[in-house]
Scaffold this active site. Structure first.
Site, PDB file in Angstrom:
ATOM      1  CG  ASP A  79      -2.022   0.877   1.244  1.00 50.78           C
ATOM      2  OD1 ASP A  79      -2.123   1.667   0.297  1.00 50.78           O
ATOM      3  OD2 ASP A  79      -2.844   0.809   2.175  1.00 50.78           O
ATOM      4  NE  ARG A 127      -6.002   0.735   6.712  1.00 56.66           N
ATOM      5  CZ  ARG A 127      -5.160   0.216   5.845  1.00 56.66           C
ATOM      6  NH1 ARG A 127      -5.588  -0.413   4.779  1.00 56.66           N
ATOM      7  NH2 ARG A 127      -3.864   0.297   6.037  1.00 56.66           N
ATOM      8  CD1 TRP A 136      -8.591  -7.562  -4.531  1.00 60.22           C
ATOM      9  CD2 TRP A 136      -8.428  -8.267  -6.631  1.00 60.22           C
ATOM     10  NE1 TRP A 136      -9.773  -7.283  -5.154  1.00 60.22           N
ATOM     11  CE2 TRP A 136      -9.709  -7.701  -6.456  1.00 60.22           C
ATOM     12  CE3 TRP A 136      -8.107  -8.789  -7.880  1.00 60.22           C
ATOM     13  CZ2 TRP A 136     -10.659  -7.651  -7.466  1.00 60.22           C
ATOM     14  CZ3 TRP A 136      -9.052  -8.746  -8.888  1.00 60.22           C
ATOM     15  CH2 TRP A 136     -10.312  -8.167  -8.679  1.00 60.22           C
ATOM     16  CG  ASP A 137      -5.584  -5.588   1.373  1.00 59.20           C
ATOM     17  OD1 ASP A 137      -6.387  -6.331   1.951  1.00 59.20           O
ATOM     18  OD2 ASP A 137      -4.699  -4.939   1.982  1.00 59.20           O
ATOM     19  CG  ASP A 182      -3.371  -7.956   8.336  1.00 57.60           C
ATOM     20  OD1 ASP A 182      -2.778  -8.289   7.289  1.00 57.60           O
ATOM     21  OD2 ASP A 182      -4.173  -7.008   8.381  1.00 57.60           O
TER      22      ASP A 182
END
Ligand code: DGJ
Length: 746
Positions: free
Chosen positions: A368, A444, A478-479, A549
């Site tokens: 990112d 977020r 691909w998040d 994560d």
């Protein structure tokens, strides 16, 4: 393998060498379920399995049909409200407000191979002789709608893939309010319901409950399969363990809202259903239209949970995942996220990449923060062009520099989202899912793009494809970092708002389909704040997924262990990160972190240039180990040996296809003292051959027959059983691990 239909008894039998699935047309012409389990002979009449005992007092029958009530029938695709009171597999709302239907057998066809499911990921075959398919057409003549029940049985897998298609042959418009992918009535309720549930950073923990009269269910209403529950359950006999006993697995190839449910009725019949979550689902089916449900995969095992998982592993690794990366060893990567977060320059990235190259890493992944105005999570999402302050020569420039180091280059995207502070949102404020005149919540600082709209998917596709055409990008992460709230599309009328969750996922699949078709050389890794969309739908397009994560070595044992109940090792993104760990703040040895991450796709998520020479030497060794054995680890047969959910010690094993090499991962969370003697029985070896066992591929422990290792066990007693010395490497610590490498002696 075969599918037979006996016209006299109207019985269907799907079978391979090991399993059978039996159904028949009932006397009311609906379809009844007879049996799913270990293989039984084909040429028998199993009609006696239709038990019709109508219990007194509460049974409802039609005139002239005394003695037959659906309430007491085991069925294939049941409806509610017409003598059956259990939760149905489907509901069709008709113009007059009725949901009552009567779908009866009309015709069927049997063919070799398996057809594609339009717009949906599904299992496939490469040759028609790998599977047979049965399609049973049911029709309700009053409303002129057909339901097609689709079943595929595989030759080499103890699995049955099921899905359903609805076809509106009338001039009316109907609403499908519920369309489960499967329903299976099992004759008793002597099962544990096993689910894999958790939250961000503790995904897919195994949880077992005994079935009882009533309903037990898991599901998602978050717009993605989610961290909370996974679209997979096991019904296992109470005494079934990893090595023996009966179990039925049910896995849904879908990434959106799902429901998996077991209803035990008062006669102890268990109705298992799985499919799109019917909550607020409402699909308008106009004249001439069809609706195809996602596919569900049933697996039967008579020999324990490892066997059940191994069937899913192989089926999903070889006949769900597709593309050129399916069978390839996965590149060892370094990802800059935990190394830099948003704080990087191109030079800083190149430095990390250089150190990584020196120790043997094969691919650098830029996470990112490389695009638009994205220097924090408050802006830029949706603007898929390079941030020139960070990448002065565009994506092409950094890709070339990385390639010049002889590393592959990979890039992060989060294509389904936008920040309000972005060009995308400023130009198209109505492209996010939102309800007009109501507040829209964010996660977020990001909002969910309305992927139910083709123009939104087209826009994103054009931007991404332009970047992918411009540079040598060989991997995409691909998040997808939030659940969907205020799920409403301004592009659809009121009567279609119940379609938006599903249409959103169809839009995601459409984008994946287009990108994987145009860029078949790219390795895709799916991600959703870690493991929030780790499901078979994603696996179809992206053969690997970021498991969690949480990269703490200890936590990862549970997460990967739970994930392994259905997903193959080759699908689990697993990286070594720094200590103290960024999620748990725990210090674990580099060795443990590596020993756990080996059982995945393997990589690093830290700034290697900050490690000491000693640590770098260890990293180099880890990478060499992984290169030596990744083919076996990622493509071998995986066995769970000892559960981290049960105690302080965990272990797993992979065995190469030809049984020549096996690798055991053995983990002890907390050190103990004057501990017991320990041994652990292995599986899958050739009992007649001898194997050399070494610790960490270095110290030879001895040579043993396969029979000894499987029947007596591998001795794993360690220094804590009284042999502790003060010398480094000669005692256990907390968070201690060992890798046993087992090689067939020539
Ligand atoms: C969530 C992912 O799980 C992380 O690995 C990382 O890619 C961040 N998103 C980036 O925003």
């Amino acid at each position: 393998m075969g599918i037979t239909y006996n016209a006299e008894t109207q019985q269907f039998h799907l079978f391979n060498d090991r399993i059978s699935y039996l159904m028949k047309v009932l006397r009311n012409n609906q379809i009844g379920q007879l049996y799913f389990g270990q293989r039984v002979p084909d040429n028998e009449d199993y009609s006696y399995l239709v038990e019709e005992s109508k219990r007194p007092m509460s049974s409802y029958v039609f005139e002239g049909e005394y003695g037959f009530s659906l309430e007491h029938m085991k069925q294939e695709y049941p409806s509610h409200g017409s003598t059956d009171f259990r939760i149905p597999a489907f509901e069709i709302l008709q113009p007059n407000g009725s949901r009552i239907t009567n779908f009866i057998y009309k015709s069927h066809q049997i063919y070799s191979g398996k057809s594609k499911l339009a717009g949906l990921p599904a299992t496939y075959v490469e040759n028609d002789d790998e599977a047979d398919t049965l399609e049973i057409v049911l029709c309700d003549e009053l409303i002129n709608v057909e339901i097609i029940l689709k079943y595929t049985i595989f030759k080499n897998f103890d699995a049955i893939a099921r899905s359903v298609e609805f076809k509106n042959c009338s001039d009316n418009t109907y609403h499908i309010m519920r369309a489960m992918s499967l329903s299976l009535d099992l004759p008793d309720a002597d099962y544990d319901f096993v689910q894999f549930s958790g939250w961000w950073s503790r995904e897919r923990y195994r949880k077992d409950h005994r079935l009882a009269q009533g309903i037990q269910s898991i599901g998602s209403l978050r717009g993605h399969s989610s961290h909370v529950h996974n679209p997979f359950i096991i019904l296992k006999r109470p005494n079934t363990d990893e090595a023996q006993g009966e179990a039925v697995g049910c896995s849904l190839i879908y990434s959106g809202n799902f429901l998996a449910q077991a209803e035990v009725d008062t006669f102890n019949v268990t109705r298992l259903t799985m499919g799109i979550n019917p909550f607020q689902f409402d699909w308008q089916l106009k004249s001439g239209e069809t609706f195809q449900t996602p596919e569900a995969v049933l697996v039967y095992s008579s020999s324990g949970l490892n066997a059940l998982s191994q069937t899913y592993h192989k089926l999903y690794r070889t006949r769900l995942a597709h593309g050129i990366w399916r069978d390839r060893e996965r590149p060892i990567l370094i990802n800059n996220w935990e190394a830099t977060y948003f704080d990087f320059t191109e030079d800083k990235l190149i430095n990390i990449a250089k150190t990584a190259k020196d120790v043997g890493v094969e691919m650098f992944v830029l996470d990112d923060g490389w695009f638009g105005t994205r220097t924090s999570d408050t802006s830029g999402l949706g603007d898929w062009w390079a941030n020139k302050d960070r990448l002065p020569n565009d994506v092409k420039g950094i890709a070339e520099k990385i390639n010049a180091l002889d590393l592959k280059f990979g890039l992060w995207f989060e294509l389904e989202m936008a920040n309000k502070d972005s060009e995308l949102y400023r130009n198209h404020p109505d492209w996010i899912l939102h309800v007009p005149n109501r507040r829209t919540s964010h996660g977020r600082n990001q909002y969910v793009l309305d992927f139910s709209r083709i123009e939104v998917v087209d826009y994103i596709y054009d931007l991404v494809a332009k970047i992918l055409r411009s540079a040598n990008i060989e991997y995409i992460k691909w998040d997808m970092n939030r659940s969907i709230t205020e799920c409403y599309s301004v592009a659809y009328p009121a009567e279609q708002q119940g379609e938006i969750f599903h249409r959103y996922i169809l839009g995601v699949y459409d984008l994946y389909e287009r990108l994987t078709n145009e860029f078949p050389h790219i390795l895709f890794e799916s991600c959703a704040s870690g493991g929030g969309r780790f499901d078979p739908g994603m696996l179809y397009y992206a053969p690997q997924a970021w498991t969690s994560d949480d990269s703490d070595g200890v936590e990862r044992i549970k997460i990967q262990y739970g994930t392994s109940y259905v997903y193959p090792v080759s699908s689990m993104g697993a990286h070594v990160s720094v200590t103290p760990n960024h999620q748990l703040f725990r210090n674990t040895p580099l060795k443990l972190r590596g020993d756990v991450a080996y059982f995945g796709t393997f990589g690093y998520e830290l700034d290697l240039s900050k490690l000491s020479d000693e640590e770098l030497a260890e990293v180099k060794e880890q990478i060499n180990f992984m290169k030596r054995y990744r083919n076996i680890i990622q493509h071998g047969t995986f066995y769970r040996l000892k559960s981290p959910f049960d105690g302080n010690i965990a272990a797993w094993l992979v065995v190469s296809e030809k049984k020549k090499t096996a690798i055991v991962g053995y983990y002890k969370v907390l050190n103990d003292i004057c501990s017991e003697y320990r041994r652990i029985k292995l599986f899958g070896l050739d009992e007649s051959r001898r194997y050399e066992v070494s610790i960490d591929d270095k110290t030879v422990l001895g040579t043993f027959s396969g029979s000894e290792l499987m029947n007596i066990g591998l001795i794993t007693t360690d220094f804590s059983a009284g042999e502790s010395s003060r010398e480094e490497g000669q005692h256990c610590t907390d968070f201690w691990s060992r890798i046993y490498v087992i090689k067939m002696a020539e």
